[in-house]
Design a protein around this motif. Structure first.
Motif, PDB file in Angstrom:
ATOM      1  N   MET A 237      12.706  33.746  47.165  1.00 58.35           N
ATOM      2  CA  MET A 237      12.401  34.817  46.534  1.00 58.35           C
ATOM      3  C   MET A 237      11.177  35.567  47.090  1.00 58.35           C
ATOM      4  SD  MET A 237      12.866  35.605  42.824  1.00 58.35           S
ATOM      5  CE  MET A 237      11.881  36.623  41.697  1.00 58.35           C
ATOM      6  N   ALA A 238      10.085  34.265  47.502  1.00 52.85           N
ATOM      7  CA  ALA A 238       8.907  35.089  47.865  1.00 52.85           C
ATOM      8  C   ALA A 238       9.089  35.802  49.004  1.00 52.85           C
ATOM      9  CB  ALA A 238       7.822  33.891  48.031  1.00 52.85           C
ATOM     10  N   GLU A 239       9.999  35.298  50.137  1.00 47.76           N
ATOM     11  CA  GLU A 239      10.337  36.240  51.300  1.00 47.76           C
ATOM     12  C   GLU A 239      10.920  37.316  51.147  1.00 47.76           C
ATOM     13  OE1 GLU A 239      11.335  32.380  54.533  1.00 47.76           O
ATOM     14  OE2 GLU A 239      12.684  33.016  52.988  1.00 47.76           O
ATOM     15  N   LEU A 240      12.098  37.468  50.092  1.00 46.14           N
ATOM     16  CA  LEU A 240      12.578  38.720  49.773  1.00 46.14           C
ATOM     17  C   LEU A 240      11.615  39.455  49.074  1.00 46.14           C
ATOM     18  CD1 LEU A 240      15.633  39.992  49.296  1.00 46.14           C
ATOM     19  CD2 LEU A 240      14.992  39.517  47.023  1.00 46.14           C
ATOM     20  N   ALA A 241      10.698  39.059  48.192  1.00 42.53           N
ATOM     21  CA  ALA A 241       9.662  39.983  47.551  1.00 42.53           C
ATOM     22  C   ALA A 241       8.811  40.496  48.552  1.00 42.53           C
ATOM     23  CB  ALA A 241       8.848  39.175  46.583  1.00 42.53           C
TER      24      ALA A 241
END
Ligand SMILES: [Zn+2]
Ligand SMILES: [Zn+2]
Length: 267
Positions: A237-241
């Motif tokens: 999710m951090a990468e997507l964010a």
């Protein structure tokens, strides 16, 4: 982690009772920024006013939604132009065509869409596009422009439609419906779309993510949509964010969001 909700109608009356609590929950969920589209001149003005009260968090757009285009004329366009030139709006939107609900005659919708697309081009602003069952007519209006700086909001089409939008240079924004278990086409497109061209949004107060679909939606829920898309794409999710924050900053010309910086007030 910080998130950008690129389509949040937090100025609307559905939030009049508890708007500050809604915005506080958004902040607690990591929603650092919200793009706030209008649906007519009045709600565009409300978005501008709300953004003035929440600078660096809420970014307003001015535009007339297809539902509200009955009798759209030069005076309406003049009002949107005035709002967009006298205030710091980040886009013309939301605009588009809606042949599903057909609340305004198709001819009015087309006239309003064309005039507002031209206004965005004249002012050098991106467009926020709403499409319900009107893909062909929207493409017919946009294709002659060659390149379009804009976003296809709440994208629910298939891969062929996505490719057409991407070919114009547009972004695809995914909302709560990507979390609905029965919907495999949306999930496939969200998994496949180029990472540098996707955005996330709530479209609140509408389109609440699974499993609370009957409730009023709010910006904090964009985290659920982000989590689902990250899962579909096999990324964190951090990468997507990080990717979707950067995409939103690029499209709407926002100041860079430093994902590494601790949020104000965070311990
Ligand atoms: Zn819409
Ligand atoms: Zn909307």
């Amino acid at each position: 982690m910080q998130l950008t909700d690129t389509h949040a109608h937090v100025q609307m009356r559905q939030f009049d009772r508890d708007r500050e609590a809604v915005l506080a929950r958004a902040a607690a969920a990591g929603v650092a920024r919200m793009i706030c589209p209008g649906v007519d001149a009045a709600t565009s003005q409300l978005a501008i006013d709300l953004a003035a009260a929440h600078p660096a968090t809420i970014f307003p757009c001015a535009g007339v939604h297809p539902h509200d285009t009955t009798a759209f004329d030069d005076a309406t366009l003049g009002e949107i132009r005035r709002l967009a030139t006298e205030h710091q709006v980040v886009a013309i939107g939301e605009i588009g065509l809606d042949y599903f609900r057909n609340r305004a005659p198709a001819e009015d919708q087309k006239r309003a869409f064309g005039a507002q697309v031209a206004l965005a081009q004249e002012l050098g602003l991106p467009i926020v596009v709403h499409n319900r069952e009107a893909h062909a007519d929207i493409m017919a209006a946009l294709r002659p422009l060659g390149t379009v700086r804009g976003v296809w909001h709440c994208f629910v089409g298939d891969r062929a439609m996505a490719e057409e939008g991407l070919s114009l240079g547009m972004y695809l924004s995914f909302a709560g419906p990507v979390t609905y278990p029965a919907n495999t086409t949306r999930a496939e497109v969200a998994a496949w779309a180029p990472l540098d061209r996707i955005l996330i949004e709530t479209d609140c107060p509408y389109l609440t993510p699974h499993p609370n679909r009957r409730d009023r939606n709010e910006p904090a829920n964009v985290a659920k949509t982000a989590a689902r898309i990250a899962e579909l794409r096999g990324m964190t999710m951090a990468e997507l964010a990080t990717a979707t924050n950067a995409n939103a900053a690029a499209l709407f010309d926002l100041p860079p969001l430093d994902d590494s910086a601790p949020r104000k007030g965070a311990s």
